[in-house]
Scaffold this active site. Structure first.
Site, short mmCIF file in Angstrom:
data_model
loop_
_atom_site.label_atom_id
_atom_site.label_comp_id
_atom_site.label_asym_id
_atom_site.label_seq_id
_atom_site.Cartn_x
_atom_site.Cartn_y
_atom_site.Cartn_z
N LYS A 101 -7.75 1.37 -3.07
CA LYS A 101 -7.36 0.93 -1.72
C LYS A 101 -7.54 2.05 -0.69
O LYS A 101 -8.11 1.85 0.38
CB LYS A 101 -5.90 0.45 -1.76
N LYS A 118 -1.54 5.29 8.54
CA LYS A 118 -0.80 5.43 7.27
C LYS A 118 -1.79 5.56 6.09
O LYS A 118 -1.65 6.45 5.25
CB LYS A 118 0.08 4.18 7.07
N THR A 144 0.88 -1.18 0.00
CA THR A 144 0.00 0.00 0.00
C THR A 144 0.91 1.22 0.00
O THR A 144 1.67 1.43 0.95
CB THR A 144 -0.89 0.03 1.26
P1 NAD Z 1 5.94 -5.84 7.31
O1 NAD Z 1 6.63 -4.69 7.93
O2 NAD Z 1 5.62 -7.05 8.13
O3 NAD Z 1 6.76 -6.35 6.01
C1 NAD Z 1 7.51 -5.51 5.17
C2 NAD Z 1 8.81 -6.23 4.88
O4 NAD Z 1 9.56 -5.48 3.92
C3 NAD Z 1 9.71 -6.38 6.13
O5 NAD Z 1 9.98 -7.76 6.34
C4 NAD Z 1 10.98 -5.60 5.75
O6 NAD Z 1 12.16 -6.17 6.27
C5 NAD Z 1 10.93 -5.67 4.24
N1 NAD Z 1 11.73 -4.62 3.59
C6 NAD Z 1 11.79 -3.31 3.90
N2 NAD Z 1 12.64 -2.68 3.04
C7 NAD Z 1 13.11 -3.62 2.18
C8 NAD Z 1 14.01 -3.59 1.08
N3 NAD Z 1 14.58 -2.46 0.68
N4 NAD Z 1 14.26 -4.76 0.43
C9 NAD Z 1 13.67 -5.92 0.85
N5 NAD Z 1 12.81 -6.00 1.89
C10 NAD Z 1 12.53 -4.87 2.54
O7 NAD Z 1 4.59 -5.23 6.69
P2 NAD Z 1 3.30 -6.04 6.18
O8 NAD Z 1 2.28 -6.05 7.26
O9 NAD Z 1 3.73 -7.31 5.52
O10 NAD Z 1 2.74 -4.99 5.09
C11 NAD Z 1 3.33 -4.87 3.82
C12 NAD Z 1 2.49 -3.93 2.99
O11 NAD Z 1 1.15 -4.43 2.90
C13 NAD Z 1 2.37 -2.51 3.57
O12 NAD Z 1 2.41 -1.60 2.52
C14 NAD Z 1 1.01 -2.53 4.28
O13 NAD Z 1 0.43 -1.23 4.35
C15 NAD Z 1 0.23 -3.44 3.36
N6 NAD Z 1 -0.91 -4.14 3.99
C16 NAD Z 1 -0.78 -4.71 5.20
C17 NAD Z 1 -1.87 -5.37 5.78
C18 NAD Z 1 -1.78 -6.03 7.14
O14 NAD Z 1 -2.82 -6.39 7.70
N7 NAD Z 1 -0.56 -6.24 7.68
C19 NAD Z 1 -3.09 -5.44 5.08
C20 NAD Z 1 -3.19 -4.88 3.81
C21 NAD Z 1 -2.08 -4.21 3.27
#
Ligand code: NAD
Length: 291
Positions: free
Chosen positions: A162, A237, A87
């Protein structure tokens, strides 16, 4: 397909695992998290992207997405499809798409709804933006990781859908929490409140599926001491992203702006790390003068 997957956090890891379990070859990269079972580990984003048929990203924000795309676009093979499920703001999504398509790649922004439960169960909803051929190339992967994929329009349209959806969710959750807090003070039983509202014109996802009152309605984070679920800071966010987008097109979104302000206050005063539905106990403790 031979798939690269970058960002193996709470959402990315189960999504990558489902692709692997469906028989695809998946190579993953994350700065911190280790790959889930069935996913081969790469040592860089470029290595995860190089030579793959599809490259999926699931990253925290638009600035990180831009950095990762600067690495993976030159490494990807011509004709590959890049699918960004993070997102992010609409401008970052469009910039990523422009970079990829200029290099002869297909690009889709495809943020998701359904949370970590939907990611694990393979029942996410994808809202996608990009050229029809890019959507078509990504569709078989959406069908594994989710149960529904809607092609919303050109690049950035998935992110637009979204943030509009989550603006509704932030506003309705606040409305439901306010109503339950008011009902408490009026001496109304919470179960009676739920029984009426869930079958009346106040019915909505925030009451019927994700009721913020513990012990009421289907199981939700309220029943687990408000452990996320969907963390309040992620809702903040998304509300900030919707306000940025509204500002960029001069759209009137007064309730969206107020919801952002309330989630900002909530996150600052103990809401960080709690589910976004913990707005109910926060509001219930306040009196009218607290606003
Ligand atoms: P998270 O923080 O658990 O995962 C993100 C991952 O990206 C981390 O493991 C981090 O180490 C990795 N990362 C960061 N920079 C990086 C780079 N340069 N190279 C490689 N890896 C890198 O977050 P999440 O909950 O998995 O969410 C991910 C996305 O999905 C976000 O944009 C969030 O808004 C969206 N989202 C989350 C949910 C939810 O319920 N968690 C629901 C819908 C959408």
């Amino acid at each position: 397909m031979d798939i690269g997957f970058i960002g193996l956090g709470n959402m990315g890891a189960p999504m990558a695992r489902n692709l692997s379990a469906a028989g695809h070859s998946v190579t993953g990269f994350d700065l911190a998290a280790s790959p889930p079972e069935g996913v081969t580990s790469a040592t860089s984003a470029a290595e995860a992207a190089s030579g793959r048929d599809a490259v999926i990203t699931m990253l925290p924000d638009g600035a990180i997405l831009a950095r990762v795309y600067a690495e993976i676009v030159p490494a990807a093979r011509p004709g590959a499809v890049l699918v960004d499920c993070s997102t992010v703001d609409v401008d970052s999504a469009r910039a990523a798409s422009t970079l990829a398509t200029a290099a002869g790649l297909l690009a889709v922004d495809a943020p998701v709804s359904g949370g970590t439960g939907g990611a694990a169960a393979g029942t996410l909803t994808f809202m996608a933006g990009g050229a029809p051929e890019a959507f078509a190339a990504a569709k078989p992967l959406f069908e594994i990781m989710g149960s529904r994929a809607v092609h919303c329009g050109a690049a950035g349209a998935g992110q637009s859908a979204k943030i509009c959806n989550n603006m509704i969710l932030g506003i309705t959750m606040l409305g439901v929490c306010e109503a339950f807090a008011l009902a408490d003070k009026l001496g109304l039983d919470r179960q009676a409140m739920y029984d009426v509202v869930s079958t009346s014109s106040g019915a909505c996802w925030s009451v019927n599926t994700y009721c913020p009152a513990p012990g009421i309605g289907p199981k939700s984070p309220a029943d687990n001491d408000y452990k996320p679920g969907f963390a309040a800071e992620l809702m903040l966010k998304d509300l900030r992203l919707s306000q940025e987008a509204a500002g960029s097109v001069d759209a009137a979104t007064p309730l969206g702006a107020h919801a952002r302000d309330l989630y900002e206050a909530f996150v600052r005063s103990g809401g960080a790390g709690r589910d976004f539905s913990a707005m109910l106990p926060w509001l219930a403790e306040r009196n009218r003068d607290a606003g």
